[in-house]
Design an enzyme around this catalytic site. Structure first.
Site, short mmCIF file in Angstrom:
data_model
loop_
_atom_site.label_atom_id
_atom_site.label_comp_id
_atom_site.label_asym_id
_atom_site.label_seq_id
_atom_site.Cartn_x
_atom_site.Cartn_y
_atom_site.Cartn_z
N GLU A 7 77.53 58.01 79.12
CA GLU A 7 76.92 58.45 77.85
C GLU A 7 76.90 59.96 77.86
OE1 GLU A 7 72.95 57.18 77.25
OE2 GLU A 7 73.53 55.09 77.19
N THR A 21 68.38 60.31 60.80
CA THR A 21 66.93 60.13 60.62
C THR A 21 66.28 59.35 61.76
OG1 THR A 21 67.83 59.30 58.55
CG2 THR A 21 65.51 59.98 58.56
N HIS A 57 73.89 58.87 81.89
CA HIS A 57 73.90 59.89 80.85
C HIS A 57 73.55 61.26 81.45
CE1 HIS A 57 72.07 61.37 76.74
NE2 HIS A 57 73.06 62.12 77.16
N ASN A 116 71.61 50.89 82.69
CA ASN A 116 71.45 52.34 82.69
C ASN A 116 70.51 52.73 83.84
OD1 ASN A 116 70.25 54.91 82.17
ND2 ASN A 116 71.01 54.81 80.06
N HIS A 136 68.80 50.80 73.45
CA HIS A 136 67.62 51.67 73.38
C HIS A 136 66.36 50.85 73.06
CE1 HIS A 136 65.96 55.77 73.47
NE2 HIS A 136 64.98 55.15 72.85
N ASP A 173 69.73 55.88 84.74
CA ASP A 173 69.23 57.26 84.60
C ASP A 173 67.84 57.44 85.19
OD1 ASP A 173 71.51 57.94 83.23
OD2 ASP A 173 70.56 57.94 81.26
N HIS A 174 66.97 56.46 84.96
CA HIS A 174 65.57 56.68 85.35
C HIS A 174 65.33 56.53 86.85
CE1 HIS A 174 64.61 57.64 81.40
NE2 HIS A 174 64.76 56.42 80.91
N HIS A 210 65.29 51.56 80.74
CA HIS A 210 63.88 51.81 81.07
C HIS A 210 63.15 50.56 81.57
CE1 HIS A 210 60.18 54.27 80.66
NE2 HIS A 210 59.65 53.06 80.57
N ARG A 265 68.07 66.51 83.22
CA ARG A 265 66.74 65.94 83.51
C ARG A 265 66.77 64.69 84.38
NH1 ARG A 265 65.22 63.48 77.59
NH2 ARG A 265 66.02 65.48 76.91
N HIS A 266 67.90 63.99 84.39
CA HIS A 266 67.96 62.85 85.33
C HIS A 266 69.29 62.84 86.09
CE1 HIS A 266 69.40 61.11 81.59
NE2 HIS A 266 68.19 60.87 81.11
N ARG A 316 72.79 64.72 81.15
CA ARG A 316 72.40 65.55 80.00
C ARG A 316 72.57 67.02 80.33
NH1 ARG A 316 68.80 62.12 76.64
NH2 ARG A 316 68.62 63.98 75.37
N GLU A 366 77.55 51.42 69.35
CA GLU A 366 76.33 50.92 69.97
C GLU A 366 75.23 51.12 68.94
OE1 GLU A 366 75.42 51.91 74.06
OE2 GLU A 366 73.28 51.98 73.57
N1 PXP Z 1 71.80 53.36 74.90
C1 PXP Z 1 71.77 54.71 74.72
C2 PXP Z 1 72.83 55.33 73.89
C3 PXP Z 1 70.78 55.49 75.34
O1 PXP Z 1 70.77 56.82 75.15
C4 PXP Z 1 69.83 54.85 76.16
C5 PXP Z 1 68.81 55.64 76.89
O2 PXP Z 1 67.90 56.16 76.02
C6 PXP Z 1 69.90 53.46 76.31
C7 PXP Z 1 70.89 52.74 75.66
C8 PXP Z 1 68.93 52.72 77.15
O3 PXP Z 1 67.69 52.76 76.56
P1 PXP Z 1 66.41 52.22 77.35
O4 PXP Z 1 66.26 53.09 78.54
O5 PXP Z 1 65.32 52.34 76.36
O6 PXP Z 1 66.71 50.81 77.74
#
Ligand code: PXP
Length: 258
Positions: free
Chosen positions: A86, A117, A59, A16, A206, A18-19, A229, A65-66, A61, A167
């Protein structure tokens, strides 16, 4: 072959990125066409490929934001490996994904009301909306993953909806320690077993990082991990290709289950 014997295929890594875009947006969100814009998202995807990524996850959004939709389009155009988009299950994102044609979409909650939750998409509460969009993905040849909490009724509904993959949300697992971590691990094990028995491909994501990965190996039937991340954080010090390479190396120790 026994349950834990190697089947020859290893755990897949979805990176991922995104960051990488979070960093870009921190400086350039209001001037994305500026000549100084960096870091480059396509370069990040290429570095992930170099390090051994099996797919790229992005992802876009609603709040931007990214990564932006234009980033997803650029990676789709310029990077060969499978793309996992995503997204929230909104008409705008569904339309965008049908245009971009990723290999996979992973449906995630975008608004508070869609969240269970712990934070996965509440596929039980959102059944009606999912029954509208899933056939559209199927018709376009896009495989669907549902990002859900490790809860029986969520897993059963994912199968009932005809999703190809789930997932499992590993956020609670990642955020706990000691006995509570063990309890979360047991929930993931039960959900993975149920999902597998219902014919679903079981992925996880995640909060997975270099430290908690080996504890996650207690969860059977995992096919792909989506990680962001920790890879981008490590990349600050060693570069993204190397950060991905190190993670891939650790993932080779996953005991394969059939
Ligand atoms: N899977 C999903 C569905 C996510 O939304 C994210 C990002 O929050 C990740 C995986 C990757 O999570 P992380 O950045 O904590 O590794």
């Amino acid at each position: 072959m026994s349950e834990t014997e190697s089947s020859g295929t290893s755990l897949l890594l979805g990176v991922n990125i995104d960051h990488v875009a979070t960093l870009r947006q921190a400086r350039y969100s209001t001037m994305l066409d500026n000549h100084n814009v960096e870091p480059d998202i396509v370069m990040a995807a290429r570095a992930a490929v170099e390090g051994g990524a099996d797919s790229i996850t992005m992802h876009p959004r609603a709040d931007g934001r990214h990564v932006q939709l234009s980033d997803v389009e650029a990676v789709r155009r310029e990077v060969e490996i499978p793309l996992n988009m995503e997204m929230g299950n909104t008409p705008e994102m569904v339309e965008a994904s049908l245009r971009i044609q990723p290999e996979f979409v992973c449906l995630v909650p975008e608004t508070r009301e869609e969240i269970t939750t712990e934070g996965g998409l509440d596929v039980v509460a959102n059944e009606a909306a999912l029954r509208v969009s899933l056939p559209q993905f199927r018709a376009a040849g896009i495989k669907v993953s549902l990002f859900i909490d490790p809860v029986d009724e969520q897993v059963r509904m994912a199968a009932d909806l005809g999703a190809e993959m789930i997932e499992l949300h590993t956020g609670a697992f990642a955020n706990q320690q000691g006995e509570q971590r063990e309890a979360e691990t047991q929930r993931l094990i039960a959900a993975a077993e149920l999902g597998h028995s219902l014919g679903l491909q079981v992925n996880a994501g995640h909060g997975i990082n270099y430290d908690n990965l080996d504890e996650l190996f207690a969860v059977p039937h995992l096919v792909e991990l989506n990680i962001g991340h920790t890879l981008v954080s490590r990349a600050v010090f060693v570069g993204l290709a190397e950060a991905v390479r190190e993670m891939r190396e650790l993932m080779n120790d996953y005991p394969q289950t059939k």
